[in-house]
Design an enzyme around this catalytic site. Structure first.
Site, PDB file in Angstrom:
ATOM      1  N   ASP A 243       0.850  -1.188   0.000  1.00 54.81           N
ATOM      2  CA  ASP A 243       0.000   0.000   0.000  1.00 54.81           C
ATOM      3  C   ASP A 243       0.882   1.234   0.000  1.00 54.81           C
ATOM      4  OD1 ASP A 243      -1.845   2.010   0.458  1.00 54.81           O
ATOM      5  OD2 ASP A 243      -2.353   1.374   2.491  1.00 54.81           O
ATOM      6  N   GLU A 280      -3.061  10.603   0.269  1.00 49.51           N
ATOM      7  CA  GLU A 280      -4.207   9.720   0.531  1.00 49.51           C
ATOM      8  C   GLU A 280      -4.222   9.251   1.972  1.00 49.51           C
ATOM      9  OE1 GLU A 280      -6.189   5.637   0.726  1.00 49.51           O
ATOM     10  OE2 GLU A 280      -4.173   6.310   1.245  1.00 49.51           O
ATOM     11  N   GLU A 281      -3.031   8.992   2.514  1.00 45.70           N
ATOM     12  CA  GLU A 281      -2.959   8.438   3.865  1.00 45.70           C
ATOM     13  C   GLU A 281      -3.376   9.434   4.944  1.00 45.70           C
ATOM     14  OE1 GLU A 281      -2.895   5.496   4.146  1.00 45.70           O
ATOM     15  OE2 GLU A 281      -1.536   4.494   2.770  1.00 45.70           O
ATOM     16  N   GLU A 289     -10.023  16.324  -2.780  1.00 47.13           N
ATOM     17  CA  GLU A 289      -9.962  17.718  -3.216  1.00 47.13           C
ATOM     18  C   GLU A 289     -10.145  17.836  -4.723  1.00 47.13           C
ATOM     19  OE1 GLU A 289     -10.159  19.984  -1.027  1.00 47.13           O
ATOM     20  OE2 GLU A 289      -9.859  18.547   0.601  1.00 47.13           O
TER      21      GLU A 289
END
Length: 428
Positions: A243, A280-281, A289
């Site tokens: 990830d 993202e994290e 946005e």
């Protein structure tokens, strides 16, 4: 604090994004997963006082970590410790031979990092785009979205050192975890540790930073005003081999292949957009946005968005998609090579694995969830989405949610190269 053996000087310490800064102190109370039902049980059994001004210990799992923090605050906890429990990350035992680097299960120093925000995107601009001149919430208003207590993640080695010194009643059977101890409710320490308390010190700094999205476009030949979108984030809680890098690798390969094809004069029917998200994290900042800024265009012109994020932690495809896109996934697997036989398709492999014979009807779940960048496209702009993930074999590892190394310091290239896919048959 970092995982044992992770000695890179720039590797991020274990923390939860957006946790309140400062110090919290109190006696420990075990709250299982920290769900509302867990706190209600404690309240009904022991009264309100059991969690008031206490440091609550919650296992990762069951609900989003941000909800654990909010629930702990609502029930009066002064701080929250979230720990990875062997029942979910070391199911075959905690001895060295049963954990990474020998298996994908996690050793006791592994710590899951992650965001606690209760809103997607920039928490200073909820539901509107974070532009240079946009209004931003002040400190009082942003409390609706950010934790109000100190929160710290730890591994199960450290958690055991707290849990095995706690007094009180034994926790219910379903609250017992994977450590070789009896999990107790707490509220006090045992006599040998009378007078001790737990202190959480959080040194988070809330700062505004620029995080850019990287966007590539191949304009459509017939319908250039219709968008087919493929995306993934590129930031990670550490090394990020799974990830997001497992998804980023395939995103980059798709771009490379289609770029080569474009050089021959080819163009797709519709415009294709390739979206590499930033931040993202920290609660889906980049994608959220973007959608907030271009909501009208996307809702009117978006054909679909394909998300890849945690692309590969096993050989079995568990796809999710909006109902209008679900059939496309199944058909696509007929054009992809099997990970075990180059003469067969992935569909053939999938069918054999299912043992369903001619009754094989692969399920594409419509429940796509909200934990990655596809969420805002679907739930905010109404664009159909699909999320593609190859996960562990549920026949071998039933009831396994996610993967044990998630957001830890052990989510490394070695994990993929030597444990998950040593011959690169699935990842190819």
């Amino acid at each position: 604090y970092k995982e044992e053996g992770v000695d890179h000087p720039n590797f991020v310490n274990a923390f939860n994004a957006y946790s309140k800064n400062g110090t919290a102190e109190g006696l420990p109370v075990y709250v299982n997963f920290g769900t509302i039902e867990d706190f209600e049980y404690l309240k009904e059994t022991y009264g309100d006082v059991i969690t008031q001004d206490r440091i609550c210990l919650a296992r990762y799992g069951a609900i989003y970590r941000g909800n654990k923090a909010e629930n702990a605050y609502q029930f009066g906890c002064s701080g929250l410790v979230i720990f990875m429990d062997p029942s979910t990350v070391a199911r075959e035992g905690t001895d060295e031979e049963h954990v990474f680097p020998n298996t994908f299960w996690m050793p006791g120093t592994a710590v899951q990092r992650g965001s606690l925000s209760m809103s997607d995107g920039d928490p200073l601009t909820p539901n509107w785009p974070s532009m240079d001149n946009a209004y931003r919430l002040d400190e009082a208003d942003r409390e609706a979205y950010l934790p109000k207590i100190q929160v710290q993640p730890i591994g199960y080695t450290d958690a055991e050192q707290i849990l095995n010194k706690m007094a009180g009643d034994a926790a219910p059977a379903e609250w017992q975890g994977g450590l070789n101890i009896t999990y107790k409710i707490g509220g006090n320490f045992t006599d040998a540790y009378e007078g001790c308390k737990i202190t959480i010190e959080v040194n988070n700094m809330l700062q505004q930073r620029v995080s850019s999205n990287v966007i590539g476009i191949i304009y459509g030949e017939v319908e250039p005003d219709r968008y087919v979108m493929l995306g993934n984030h590129r930031d990670a809680w550490g090394f990020g081999a799974v990830d997001p890098s497992s998804g980023t690798a395939q995103l980059m390969e798709v771009v490379r292949v289609l770029g080569e094809k474009k050089k021959t004069g080819w163009r797709p029917r519709r415009t294709m957009m390739f979206l590499s998200w930033g931040a993202e994290e920290f609660s889906l900042c980049g994608s959220r946005e973007f959608v907030e800024q271009y909501e009208i265009e996307l809702s009117e012109r978006g054909v679909g968005y394909v998300n890849t994020d945690i692309c590969m932690v096993g050989p079995i495809l568990y796809p999710t998609a909006s109902p209008t896109l679900g059939d496309l996934i199944v058909e696509a697997t007929k054009d992809v090579t099997s990970p075990v036989n180059d003469d067969e398709s992935y569909y053939d492999f999938w069918k054999k694995w299912s043992e369903a014979g001619e009754n094989f009807a692969p399920e594409v779940s419509p429940f796509v969830g909200a934990g990655s960048d596809h969420a805002t496209f679907l739930f905010y702009a109404g664009v159909p989405v699909m999320d593609i993930m190859f996960e562990a074999d549920e026949k071998l590892y039933p009831d396994m949610s996610g993967y044990p190394a998630y957001h830890t310091g052990f989510e490394t290239f070695d994990l993929v190269d030597k444990v998950y896919d040593p011959e690169w048959k699935t990842f190819r």
